[in-house]
Design a protein around this motif. Structure first.
Motif, PDB file in Angstrom:
ATOM      1  N   HIS A  78       0.836  -1.199   0.000  1.00 18.03           N
ATOM      2  CA  HIS A  78       0.000   0.000   0.000  1.00 18.03           C
ATOM      3  C   HIS A  78       0.876   1.256   0.000  1.00 18.03           C
ATOM      4  O   HIS A  78       1.988   1.240   0.513  1.00 18.03           O
ATOM      5  N   VAL A  79       0.331   2.321  -0.545  1.00 21.33           N
ATOM      6  CA  VAL A  79       1.071   3.581  -0.596  1.00 21.33           C
ATOM      7  C   VAL A  79       1.450   4.027   0.832  1.00 21.33           C
ATOM      8  O   VAL A  79       0.688   3.818   1.771  1.00 21.33           O
ATOM      9  N   ASP A  80       2.650   4.531   0.967  1.00 18.50           N
ATOM     10  CA  ASP A  80       3.173   5.044   2.241  1.00 18.50           C
ATOM     11  C   ASP A  80       3.534   3.959   3.256  1.00 18.50           C
ATOM     12  O   ASP A  80       3.836   4.262   4.403  1.00 18.50           O
ATOM     13  N   HIS A  81       3.490   2.709   2.853  1.00 18.65           N
ATOM     14  CA  HIS A  81       3.847   1.661   3.811  1.00 18.65           C
ATOM     15  C   HIS A  81       5.356   1.426   3.861  1.00 18.65           C
ATOM     16  O   HIS A  81       5.831   0.663   4.676  1.00 18.65           O
ATOM     17  N   GLY A  82       6.095   2.092   2.961  1.00 17.47           N
ATOM     18  CA  GLY A  82       7.552   2.066   3.088  1.00 17.47           C
ATOM     19  C   GLY A  82       8.326   1.360   1.984  1.00 17.47           C
ATOM     20  O   GLY A  82       9.487   1.004   2.171  1.00 17.47           O
ATOM     21  N   LYS A  83       7.717   1.184   0.821  1.00 18.76           N
ATOM     22  CA  LYS A  83       8.403   0.487  -0.284  1.00 18.76           C
ATOM     23  C   LYS A  83       9.684   1.220  -0.706  1.00 18.76           C
ATOM     24  O   LYS A  83      10.745   0.615  -0.800  1.00 18.76           O
ATOM     25  N   THR A  84       9.534   2.516  -0.962  1.00 18.63           N
ATOM     26  CA  THR A  84      10.682   3.294  -1.424  1.00 18.63           C
ATOM     27  C   THR A  84      11.779   3.333  -0.376  1.00 18.63           C
ATOM     28  O   THR A  84      12.964   3.160  -0.684  1.00 18.63           O
ATOM     29  N   THR A  85      11.375   3.539   0.868  1.00 16.87           N
ATOM     30  CA  THR A  85      12.348   3.589   1.959  1.00 16.87           C
ATOM     31  C   THR A  85      13.116   2.273   2.045  1.00 16.87           C
ATOM     32  O   THR A  85      14.338   2.262   2.203  1.00 16.87           O
ATOM     33  N   ASN A 120       6.507  -3.734   8.202  1.00 18.15           N
ATOM     34  CA  ASN A 120       7.377  -2.561   8.324  1.00 18.15           C
ATOM     35  C   ASN A 120       6.920  -1.607   9.441  1.00 18.15           C
ATOM     36  O   ASN A 120       5.829  -1.750   9.964  1.00 18.15           O
ATOM     37  N   LYS A 121       7.783  -0.664   9.737  1.00 20.68           N
ATOM     38  CA  LYS A 121       7.524   0.398  10.720  1.00 20.68           C
ATOM     39  C   LYS A 121       7.287  -0.161  12.126  1.00 20.68           C
ATOM     40  O   LYS A 121       6.492   0.391  12.885  1.00 20.68           O
ATOM     41  N   ASP A 132       9.109   0.096  14.454  1.00 18.93           N
ATOM     42  CA  ASP A 132       9.648   1.045  15.431  1.00 18.93           C
ATOM     43  C   ASP A 132       8.588   2.008  15.941  1.00 18.93           C
ATOM     44  O   ASP A 132       8.739   2.624  16.981  1.00 18.93           O
ATOM     45  N   LYS A 133       7.501   2.118  15.211  1.00 16.89           N
ATOM     46  CA  LYS A 133       6.507   3.138  15.564  1.00 16.89           C
ATOM     47  C   LYS A 133       5.716   2.758  16.818  1.00 16.89           C
ATOM     48  O   LYS A 133       5.414   1.579  17.031  1.00 16.89           O
ATOM     49  N   SER A 152      12.206  -2.415  10.158  1.00 17.27           N
ATOM     50  CA  SER A 152      12.017  -0.975  10.131  1.00 17.27           C
ATOM     51  C   SER A 152      12.885  -0.480   8.973  1.00 17.27           C
ATOM     52  O   SER A 152      14.108  -0.443   9.082  1.00 17.27           O
ATOM     53  N   ALA A 153      12.234  -0.154   7.889  1.00 11.98           N
ATOM     54  CA  ALA A 153      12.969   0.281   6.698  1.00 11.98           C
ATOM     55  C   ALA A 153      13.697   1.583   6.986  1.00 11.98           C
ATOM     56  O   ALA A 153      14.821   1.798   6.545  1.00 11.98           O
ATOM     57  N   LYS A 154      13.057   2.428   7.763  1.00 16.01           N
ATOM     58  CA  LYS A 154      13.617   3.748   8.035  1.00 16.01           C
ATOM     59  C   LYS A 154      14.878   3.650   8.887  1.00 16.01           C
ATOM     60  O   LYS A 154      15.839   4.373   8.660  1.00 16.01           O
ATOM     61  N   PHE A 155      14.869   2.755   9.869  1.00 23.67           N
ATOM     62  CA  PHE A 155      16.017   2.661  10.764  1.00 23.67           C
ATOM     63  C   PHE A 155      16.902   1.451  10.457  1.00 23.67           C
ATOM     64  O   PHE A 155      17.791   1.101  11.235  1.00 23.67           O
TER      65      PHE A 155
HETATM   66  P1  GDP Z   1       5.902   4.014  -0.228  1.00 22.13           P
HETATM   67  O1  GDP Z   1       4.790   4.905  -0.678  1.00 22.13           O
HETATM   68  O2  GDP Z   1       5.399   2.635   0.096  1.00 22.13           O
HETATM   69  O3  GDP Z   1       7.071   3.992  -1.148  1.00 22.13           O
HETATM   70  O4  GDP Z   1       6.373   4.587   1.187  1.00 22.13           O
HETATM   71  P2  GDP Z   1       7.667   5.446   1.554  1.00 22.13           P
HETATM   72  O5  GDP Z   1       8.879   4.624   1.521  1.00 22.13           O
HETATM   73  O6  GDP Z   1       7.643   6.687   0.744  1.00 22.13           O
HETATM   74  O7  GDP Z   1       7.384   5.772   3.069  1.00 22.13           O
HETATM   75  C1  GDP Z   1       6.281   6.561   3.481  1.00 22.13           C
HETATM   76  C2  GDP Z   1       6.612   7.246   4.777  1.00 22.13           C
HETATM   77  O8  GDP Z   1       6.812   6.292   5.816  1.00 22.13           O
HETATM   78  C3  GDP Z   1       7.891   8.072   4.709  1.00 22.13           C
HETATM   79  O9  GDP Z   1       7.693   9.257   5.428  1.00 22.13           O
HETATM   80  C4  GDP Z   1       8.925   7.198   5.399  1.00 22.13           C
HETATM   81  O10 GDP Z   1       9.928   7.928   6.010  1.00 22.13           O
HETATM   82  C5  GDP Z   1       8.084   6.469   6.421  1.00 22.13           C
HETATM   83  N1  GDP Z   1       8.635   5.172   6.774  1.00 22.13           N
HETATM   84  C6  GDP Z   1       8.992   4.181   5.930  1.00 22.13           C
HETATM   85  N2  GDP Z   1       9.464   3.123   6.604  1.00 22.13           N
HETATM   86  C7  GDP Z   1       9.414   3.453   7.905  1.00 22.13           C
HETATM   87  C8  GDP Z   1       9.759   2.766   9.106  1.00 22.13           C
HETATM   88  O11 GDP Z   1      10.251   1.648   9.131  1.00 22.13           O
HETATM   89  N3  GDP Z   1       9.525   3.438  10.279  1.00 22.13           N
HETATM   90  C9  GDP Z   1       8.996   4.687  10.326  1.00 22.13           C
HETATM   91  N4  GDP Z   1       8.809   5.225  11.512  1.00 22.13           N
HETATM   92  N5  GDP Z   1       8.666   5.346   9.222  1.00 22.13           N
HETATM   93  C10 GDP Z   1       8.861   4.754   8.024  1.00 22.13           C
END
Ligand code: GDP
Length: 480
Positions: A89-96, A188-189, A191-192, A224-227
């Motif tokens: 889903h959008v914003d779930h962290g694919k790009t990250t 993903n995420k 850590d939140k 946690s893709a971000k961390f």
């Molecule tokens: P995409 O639309 O699936 O490609 O999602 P993005 O990679 O653009 O991520 C959407 C938002 O979620 C961004 O603001 C990221 O920084 C945030 N995000 C992605 N992965 C994580 C994670 O593991 N932890 C947290 N806290 N935020 C994340």
């Protein structure tokens, strides 16, 4: 044609003298070197219990024949890296996630290289290579599949632990299932603060994705893709899955594969990112890519480095084509440039003819056939209704319909009767007009009849939706 008793003897693994004798008994008197007639060969073959088939002239424009690897000798096959697509889903962290993997596992020799977006990249992890398709989103995935490119081996499904299963998560699952690729779930995420990974797991069981400790066979990794947490574990799991799949290819043959991306570069001309699926691609190879052709002039990897050859599962950017191919097109290296040109030109000509034939307008009745031929990615629709509420309701419901990667594309919607302008627009865009509680003006009606524009009138919303959906599924009852 031109086959004699000696040739037949070789094929049938019998002495030539025996063949001549058999022929004699069939009333055909020939020596070993005299060429035989087609009928004679058939009768003789039948006598040996074999069906003789005339060898058909090879169609040089047919790229499929190069993809037939079932006859490949097992001993020629070596393992190849898995090709992975990340969906969710959008914003779930694919790009990250893709960014994190790319940057944390760039090989030392390539560090400092220019990182380019070529639609795919490889990482080295534990001395093994993984290819990632850098095209998040299942639209691209299915678009490629619709064009015949089935290049993904493994799907990584990203689900945010604080958001859970969302509509596009389900779509992604269905796309992956349709492509028959195994799914690895990356929760993903984690850590939140609001993260609830167990809830995600529970939700996914509804779609048949059940983790091993719950008795299923789907791999789940909490990340946690971000961390950068547990990314290595995810890569381990990808490699494990790849090992189970025993992905192999023959690197010692002329290369075939698919187009990941293509564009026109101001200075360099047509540029295409190709994924090699079999064989090895070299600079200088004569090639047919979709309906284009050429010779591989330059070849670069995703770090902008010039390379001379590319083995199976390697993405490369090439130049040297006469035109820009399309994502999802397949490519094959030919024996020589002349044949490649002939095949490419013929393919382009045929595509053009098909395109011309297509200008007989799309109607709901011929929609399915058109979709099947792969000539359609969206059904353009014009909506006219008596009130704004109905316009919107109809538009929203129609846009939700998706069949075989084809979706409804609302190119115009408005309140009012169907007028001439609507018909002209439909004609230019190859669209179907749907009227809800409205009718065409007499002029529009005439215009539509002359130009064979399909106008569908309805008084019940769900019937309008049902009709479009049925047409897309090929289930529309013909109207007489
Ligand atoms: P995409 O639309 O699936 O490609 O999602 P993005 O990679 O653009 O991520 C959407 C938002 O979620 C961004 O603001 C990221 O920084 C945030 N995000 C992605 N992965 C994580 C994670 O593991 N932890 C947290 N806290 N935020 C994340």
């Amino acid at each position: 044609d031109g086959m004699n008793a000696q040739d037949l003897a070789k094929i049938l693994h019998r002495p030539a003298a025996e063949i001549v004798k058999k022929l004699f008994m069939l009333g055909v008197m020939v020596n070993q070197n005299q060429s035989l007639e087609k009928d004679t060969i058939e009768i003789l073959a039948a006598d040996y219990g074999i069906e003789a088939k005339e060898k058909v002239q090879e169609d040089i424009t047919d790229l499929d024949r190069f993809f037939d690897v079932d006859n490949e000798d097992e001993s020629h096959l070596v393992s190849r890296p898995p090709v992975v697509t990340v969906m969710g889903h959008v914003d779930h962290g694919k790009t990250t996630l893709l960014d994190n993997i790319r940057h944390s596992h760039i090989t030392a020799q390539e560090a400092g290289g220019i990182t380019q977006a070529i639609g795919a990249y490889q990482v080295k992890y534990n001395d093994q290579v993984i290819t990632f398709l850098d095209t998040p989103g299942h639209a691209a995935f299915s678009e490629m599949r619709a064009r015949g490119a089935n290049i993904t081996d493994i799907t990584v499904l990203v689900v945010a632990a604080d958001d859970g299963v969302m509509p596009q998560t389900i779509e992604a699952i269905n796309h992956a299932k349709a492509a028959k690729t195994p799914i690895i779930v990356a929760v993903n995420k984690v850590d939140k603060p609001g993260a609830n990974p167990d809830h995600v797991t529970e939700q996914l069981t509804e779609y048949g994705l059940i983790p091993e400790d719950w008795g299923g066979d789907t791999i789940f990794v909490k990340i946690s893709a971000k961390f950068g947490k547990n990314i290595d574990e995810l890569l381990d799991m990808i490699l494990l899955q790849a090992e189970v799949m025993e992905l192999k290819a023959n690197p010692n043959r002329r290369a075939v594969g698919s187009v990941v991306e293509a564009r026109l570069d101001q200075g360099r001309g047509p540029v295409a990112t190709l994924l090699v699926q079999q064989g090895t691609l070299h600079v200088g190879d004569p090639i047919v890519v979709g309906n284009t052709f050429g010779r591989v002039r330059t070849m670069t990897n995703e770090n902008g480095r010039r390379i001379k050859e590319a083995t199976p599962s390697t993405p490369v950017e090439i130049t040297g084509l006469n035109a820009v191919p399309e994502a999802g097109d397949r490519f094959a290296v030919f024996e020589d440039e002349k044949t490649a040109r002939a095949a490419g030109e013929e393919r382009a000509k045929r595509a053009q003819e098909e395109e011309r034939a297509r200008t007989s307008h799309v109607t709901l009745d011929n929609l399915f056939a058109t979709m099947k031929k792969g000539q359609m990615k969206s059904l353009p629709v014009i909506i006219k209704a008596d009130v704004q509420g109905s316009v919107e309701a109809l538009a929203q419901s129609l846009q939700k319909i998706k069949v075989d990667g084809v979706r409804v594309d609302i190119i115009h919607k408005a309140v009012g009767a169907i007028n001439e302008s609507d018909v002209t627009l439909a004609e230019a865009s190859n669209a179907v007009i749907i009227g809800f509680n409205v009718r065409p003006t007499p002029n529009a009606k005439n215009e539509a009849e002359t130009n064979r524009i399909d106008i569908r009138l309805h008084r019940v919303i769900y019937k309008a939706i049902e009709e479009v959906e049925d047409a897309m599924k090929g289930m529309l009852e013909p109207v007489y």
